[in-house]
Motif scaffolding. Sequence first.
Motif, mmCIF file in Angstrom:
data_model
loop_
_atom_site.group_PDB
_atom_site.id
_atom_site.type_symbol
_atom_site.label_atom_id
_atom_site.label_comp_id
_atom_site.label_asym_id
_atom_site.label_seq_id
_atom_site.Cartn_x
_atom_site.Cartn_y
_atom_site.Cartn_z
ATOM 1 N N ASN A 41 73.027 95.206 46.827
ATOM 2 C CA ASN A 41 72.779 93.994 47.296
ATOM 3 C C ASN A 41 72.538 92.712 46.605
ATOM 4 O OD1 ASN A 41 73.184 94.973 50.086
ATOM 5 N ND2 ASN A 41 71.181 95.974 49.707
ATOM 6 N N GLN A 42 73.175 92.758 45.409
ATOM 7 C CA GLN A 42 72.809 91.624 44.253
ATOM 8 C C GLN A 42 74.283 91.329 43.860
ATOM 9 O OE1 GLN A 42 69.880 92.230 41.362
ATOM 10 N NE2 GLN A 42 68.716 93.908 42.636
ATOM 11 N N GLY A 43 74.182 90.275 43.095
ATOM 12 C CA GLY A 43 75.320 89.590 42.336
ATOM 13 C C GLY A 43 75.746 90.266 41.028
ATOM 14 N N LEU A 44 76.789 89.973 40.401
ATOM 15 C CA LEU A 44 77.038 90.442 39.129
ATOM 16 C C LEU A 44 76.164 90.052 38.054
ATOM 17 C CD1 LEU A 44 79.235 91.247 41.219
ATOM 18 C CD2 LEU A 44 80.953 91.281 38.999
ATOM 19 N N TYR B 36 83.798 84.803 45.868
ATOM 20 C CA TYR B 36 84.631 86.020 46.162
ATOM 21 C C TYR B 36 84.033 86.511 47.313
ATOM 22 C CZ TYR B 36 85.351 85.839 41.039
ATOM 23 O OH TYR B 36 85.741 85.540 39.733
ATOM 24 N N PHE B 91 80.018 90.190 52.147
ATOM 25 C CA PHE B 91 79.342 89.566 51.246
ATOM 26 C C PHE B 91 79.902 88.861 50.455
ATOM 27 C CE2 PHE B 91 75.162 89.846 49.087
ATOM 28 C CZ PHE B 91 75.254 90.127 47.709
ATOM 29 N N ILE B 93 80.274 86.000 47.223
ATOM 30 C CA ILE B 93 79.532 85.848 45.962
ATOM 31 C C ILE B 93 80.310 84.695 45.459
ATOM 32 C CG2 ILE B 93 78.908 86.933 43.822
ATOM 33 C CD1 ILE B 93 79.006 89.655 44.824
ATOM 34 N N GLY B 112 76.294 84.286 41.260
ATOM 35 C CA GLY B 112 74.841 84.283 41.963
ATOM 36 C C GLY B 112 74.667 85.708 42.816
ATOM 37 N N GLY B 114 74.664 86.411 45.760
ATOM 38 C CA GLY B 114 75.389 86.921 46.885
ATOM 39 C C GLY B 114 74.762 86.532 48.347
#
Lengths: 116, 120
Positions: A41-44, B36, B91, B93, B112, B114
């Motif tokens: 549940n996070q970005g990259l 994305y 999701f 992003i 970010g 997301g």
Amino acid sequence: AQSVTQLGSHVSVSEGALVLLRCNYSSSVPPYLFWYVQYPNQGLQLLLKYTTGATLVKGINGFEAEFKKSETSFHLTKPSAHMSDAAEYFCAVSPMIYNQGGKLIFGQGTELSVKP
Amino acid sequence: GAVVSQHPSRVICKSGTSVKIECRSLDFQATTMFWYRQFPKQSLMLMATSNEGSKATYEQGVEKDKFLINHASLTLSTLTVTSAHPEDSSFYICSARDRRGRGYLSETQYFGPGTRLLVL
């Protein structure tokens, strides 16, 4: 056309063992190559990147990757896995063609599990 | 440095409503931002490239009237999902490339955290 293939959608290692995540690419021009990590549940987050110069690239958290042009590979390694390394890892290529605007093309991702 | 934020982090809406997602570069100027979409257990699929002061460039198969992108300033891009339907649940992003002097663009994209969209 550029593409990225990550071998193995899921890799499991024991804590302290070697981590090897495979990435092969195809590109009509010398690409820039990246490894990103994604926690749930996070970005990259950028781990490391290769643009030019030394083919062995060191990144954060003890990871490194080697660009091998002859093999069109950019495999990610870490000598000793830690429980906190469990996450999804994405390899990406950016052809850096002027009209591509620096797009990133991602592989399918590899989920790394670390067993105690 | 190179922090990108997204707001909201999570949104639930009814089918037929529109939802706006903001993407901000907090400590650098981003002439280019990318949007994305990521389905569970899948990779990121580029939807569109957003350039400050100009129209976004959409990837093939992405409906530009469905996913409205505005890049009004060097630190803000917005994605509006219009008339959202359950199949739009995903999701989302964003990422941003920083600009280094003389217009040179960094090769690195900063992502970010997301936004999770659920359409009921």
